[in-house]
Scaffold this motif. Structure first.
Motif, PDB file in Angstrom:
ATOM      1  N   LEU A   1       0.852  -1.185   0.000  1.00 11.30           N
ATOM      2  CA  LEU A   1       0.000   0.000   0.000  1.00 11.30           C
ATOM      3  C   LEU A   1       0.895   1.245   0.000  1.00 11.30           C
ATOM      4  N   GLU A   2       1.804   1.246  -0.953  1.00 16.63           N
ATOM      5  CA  GLU A   2       2.824   2.284  -0.975  1.00 16.63           C
ATOM      6  C   GLU A   2       2.272   3.655  -1.345  1.00 16.63           C
ATOM      7  N   ASP A   3       1.064   3.706  -1.923  1.00 17.78           N
ATOM      8  CA  ASP A   3       0.521   5.001  -2.326  1.00 17.78           C
ATOM      9  C   ASP A   3      -0.271   5.684  -1.216  1.00 17.78           C
ATOM     10  N   LEU A   4      -0.418   5.047  -0.060  1.00 22.18           N
ATOM     11  CA  LEU A   4      -1.175   5.642   1.042  1.00 22.18           C
ATOM     12  C   LEU A   4      -0.352   6.737   1.706  1.00 22.18           C
ATOM     13  N   GLU A   5      -0.944   7.922   1.854  1.00 15.74           N
ATOM     14  CA  GLU A   5      -0.290   8.968   2.632  1.00 15.74           C
ATOM     15  C   GLU A   5      -0.601   8.734   4.108  1.00 15.74           C
TER      16      GLU A   5
END
Length: 821
Positions: A95-99
């Motif tokens: 979930l690398e795109d989660l801020e």
């Protein structure tokens, strides 16, 4: 909770102030602290008969995921079921795109945005919000502040909000006032006034609402469902997330404080009774869209945004929560808050939910500059609090301390409740997937179609849709109703990012069917996720990058294990679907007060899906070209009535590829009305008909087959699950082979039924024929085909390039897209 509170003040050696009791009550409300979802589940019982396998499988998924994420360190709760999959994906690095930050007012993901000068890092934020309680009591104000509240959440993250969808639930609004339940407003009044309230606020602030769906179900007579979902964004380097430090200033920027909304947070957690409509109206906030528009402009200022360390919007709980949650230690000066009128008490100042206000933490050295920048937008800004770092929430009123509560006490959210959960039996025999209309002694398909299009769940809502501005911002990729005649319902909301020259679009979709959910909340959640994903795939969105936000709305569970079983089953279904598609829910909102005496709302879990798309390849569902082939992309269902997600994933990928290459030019995901609904509505937009052999599909054309699609293709599709049904034809008629017989009939009679069902509730400003083609025309050629041509109203008129002055007044909109143009 009361005993726990009494013990706290005994240990402090004093009695509580009235303001402290009201602040604690607000903090610990279900709305602010999700106390129902945080209740500990001490035992769960699954059905022993009927459909049992999926429940146990989902529980195994949950148990295994829970052990990986936090072992046995946390109790089993509905909240844990709702959030566990996203946490697991993040831990595993998927979930690398989660801020990730301590500001969690909206879900936020990192994307690459296309611009004329190259890709840039962008934050895409989204949020769904309910205002069921206030809209039931005061429909205009409740729905108006629903969209206002939804906007403020991503706005507080310093994003510019530009895209919206509205999903509502109502009982049948057509019966007269004589059928109104005692102690309630008439359904007609609620639904029409709510639509005016939401559209009034959205249209004033300049927010494009391009997806509008009202769900009609008898259960929403218990309490209306009013849900808004929005998307916003900002350049990643425009946003700063910092931890407040002792000595920092807290500024309140925006609207003034009034008595409106006092008790709204606590009231929204209550079931309604016959007195609620008369006694609880003051809990509804009063919206002020022009003021929030000024806040949008202020937060779009890069200089202002980079000064803000942390921000909270004013909503439920007012100053006590909006300012109080910014830091573990904060001192609030209530007498500094701007007021709408004199005479408010300290308690009212503390808990008033008057909207269009933001609480921002800035360095003391930046406070004066922020006040100056706010003034440029005609916004009042005052230093109302300071960060103390002493672990207390303190409030003063003209120097007198009226609140002094340890943060550690507030953060307990009271005594954790406990419950047992019983998931009721789901019988396969009464499932909603069986044919709605049986094949019988020679009844024509057209007759069946007329009956089906006379039902509210698939009836036309053009009069409702056209109340909302869908084009403001100049970034609308899909109109709510497509085709030359603007009559075919769009699958999703699709808008360009608010960046000049971009081709990157955000896609917002939703899924929910009350008929399935009433039979089985578990299956209802699975198909809500499936529908939201299918809608994204149907327009050509990047389905594999979808992130979900769930909206839960259930009856008040009280102490009934079976009522607790409704949300538990739904959340396990949502977990099953997330696991099957390997896509997480990273946001959500729960509302657990859907009861009015003995009436209860249907079990409701709406899945909102958000992703991106290349705007140049997005497609709409209306038929485009006579002679093109029409296919059914058919996905099977297992013996437990669950979709084959492996096949669905293959179908999604093929759709994404074939849409991007231009082979598939129209796509409709099957929903409430099955093939019959889809193949008919696809003819509405351009008045092209269809010739189809529905017997070839080998499924009931009126049945529920979520995850399947009808597509129009310019090339043959050779896949095991692709069934060729027929072709697009140039005349507005249907040639249908079904049940062993052939039939040809005009579509207009069906369209008239579709258009008339709700015309008395949401009338059109003009008849469908009068308003059909504002931007284009059609003509019949010598060979009988219908061709579209653009209407060039400026033909022969000399063009000029004048210099333009664009005045921006407080509360106006369209200034950004006007200047770009």
């Amino acid at each position: 909770d009361l005993e726990f509170t009494a013990g706290y003040f005994r240990s402090a050696g004093r009695d509580p102030y009235l303001s402290e009791l009201r602040v604690i009550d607000t903090y610990w409300s279900d709305h602010c602290r999700h106390t129902t979802f945080e209740t500990e589940i001490t035992g769960i019982e699954f059905p022993s008969k009927g459909i049992t396998g999926p429940f146990r499988k989902a529980w195994e998924i949950y148990s295994g995921t829970r052990k990986r994420v936090h072992g046995d360190s946390r109790p089993v709760t509905l909240m844990d079921m709702a959030t566990i999959f996203g946490k697991d994906m993040r831990l595993s690095g998927n979930l690398e795109d989660l801020e990730v930050s301590e500001e969690i007012n909206a879900a936020s993901i990192m994307i690459k945005a296309d611009t004329p000068s190259g890709d840039i890092d962008w934050l895409l934020m989204f949020k769904n919000e309910t205002h069921n309680h206030p809209t039931e009591l005061e429909p205009f104000g409740g729905a108006s502040t629903c969209i206002g509240g939804a906007i403020r959440d991503p706005l507080s993250g310093r994003s510019y909000v530009y895209q919206a969808a509205r999903i509502t639930g109502s009982a049948d609004p057509r019966p007269g006032a004589g059928s109104t339940i005692e102690g309630k407003l008439p359904q007609y009044y609620i639904t029409t006034r709510a639509a005016r309230g939401y559209s009034s606020y959205g249209n004033q602030i300049g927010l494009a609402t391009s997806f509008v769906k009202e769900i009609y179900d008898r259960g929403y007579a218990a309490k209306r469902m009013e849900v808004g979902a929005v998307v916003g964004g900002a350049p990643a380097d425009h946003v700063v997330r910092k931890v407040p430090e002792p000595g920092d200033s807290v500024l309140v920027i925006g609207g003034a404080t009034g008595r409106d909304g006092c008790g709204g947070a606590t009231g929204s957690s209550k079931s309604h009774n016959r007195e609620s409509v008369n006694t609880a109206g003051s809990e509804v906030q009063k919206g002020n869209a022009p003021e929030e528009r000024k806040l949008q402009r202020f937060f779009r200022s890069r200089e202002a945004a980079l000064c803000i360390k942390r921000c909270n919007d004013f909503g439920a709980g007012g100053a006590s929560v909006a300012i109080g949650e910014l830091s573990p230690g904060v001192r609030i000066h209530l007498d500094r808050l701007p007021v709408k009128y004199k005479g408010l008490s300290a308690t009212e100042l503390a808990i008033s939910e008057s909207q269009e206000r933001m609480a921002v933490v800035v360095s003391r050295n930046d406070a004066e500059r922020i006040i100056e920048l706010a003034a440029l937008e005609n916004l009042e800004a005052v230093e109302a609090a300071e960060i103390t770092g002493d672990g207390k929430l303190e409030m003063e009123y003209f120097g007198k301390k009226i609140v002094e509560i340890e943060r550690s006490f507030l953060d307990t959210s009271g005594i954790r409740k406990e419950t047992k959960v019983l998931i009721k039996e789901v019988s396969p025999d009464n499932n909603p997937f069986f044919p709605r209309f049986k094949k019988s002694g020679g009844e024509k398909f057209s007759s069946q179609l007329e009956k089906r299009f006379g039902e509210l769940d698939i009836a036309g809502r053009k009069g409702l849709t056209e109340m909302f501005d869908s084009t403001v911002g100049a970034g609308t990729v899909l109109m709510p109703l497509g085709g030359i005649h603007q009559e075919t319902e769009a699958e999703a909301s699709v808008h360009l990012l608010p960046i000049p020259g971009t081709k990157t679009a955000s896609v917002l979709s939703a899924g929910y069917n009350p008929e399935i959910s009433r039979w089985s909340p578990f299956h209802g959640a699975v198909y809500a996720v499936t529908e939201a994903l299918s809608r994204i795939a149907a327009v050509g969105g990047r389905w594999e990058k979808t992130r979900f936000s769930f909206q839960e709305y259930f009856p008040s569970p009280g102490t009934d294990p079976e009522l607790w079983g409704l949300p538990a089953a739904a959340l396990l279904g949502g977990l099953w679907a997330q696991n099957a598609f390997s896509l997480p829910a990273i946001g959500g909102k729960d509302s657990m007060s859907g009861s009015f005496e003995d009436l209860k709302v249907p079990p409701t879990l709406i899945a909102f899906g958000v992703t991106t798309a290349d705007a140049r390849t997005v497609i709409s569902p209306e038929f485009k070209t006579p002679g093109n082939r029409v296919y059914l992309l058919k996905t099977p269902m297992d013996r437990d009535f669950l979709p084959d997600t492996g096949i669905i994933r293959q179908v999604f990928s093929i759709l994404e590829k074939r849409i991007s290459t231009g082979d598939i030019v129209s796509s409709w995901s099957l929903k409430e009305g099955g093939i019959a609904e889809g193949i008919t509505k696809m003819t509405f937009g351009n008045r092209y008909g269809v010739s189809a052999d529905l017997d070839a599909a080998d499924i009931d054309p009126f049945g529920l087959y979520y995850g399947s699609f009808i597509v129009e293709s310019s090339v043959p599709l050779d896949y095991p699950f692709a069934v060729e049904l027929g072709e697009v034809i140039p005349r507005w008629e249907m040639k249908i082979k079904w049940n062993g017989s052939d039939e040809t009939f005009p579509v207009k009679s069906i369209f008239d039924i579709y258009s008339d069902s709700l015309s008395a509730v949401f009338p059109l400003s003009a008849s469908p024929e009068e308003s059909a083609d504002h931007s284009a025309g059609t003509e019949t050629t010598e060979n009988g085909t219908r061709e579209s041509f653009p209407r060039n109203l400026s033909a022969g008129v000399p063009s000029a390039k004048p210099k333009v002055l664009i005045p921006v007044f407080s509360g106006t909109n369209c200034e950004y897209e006007s200047s770009w143009a």
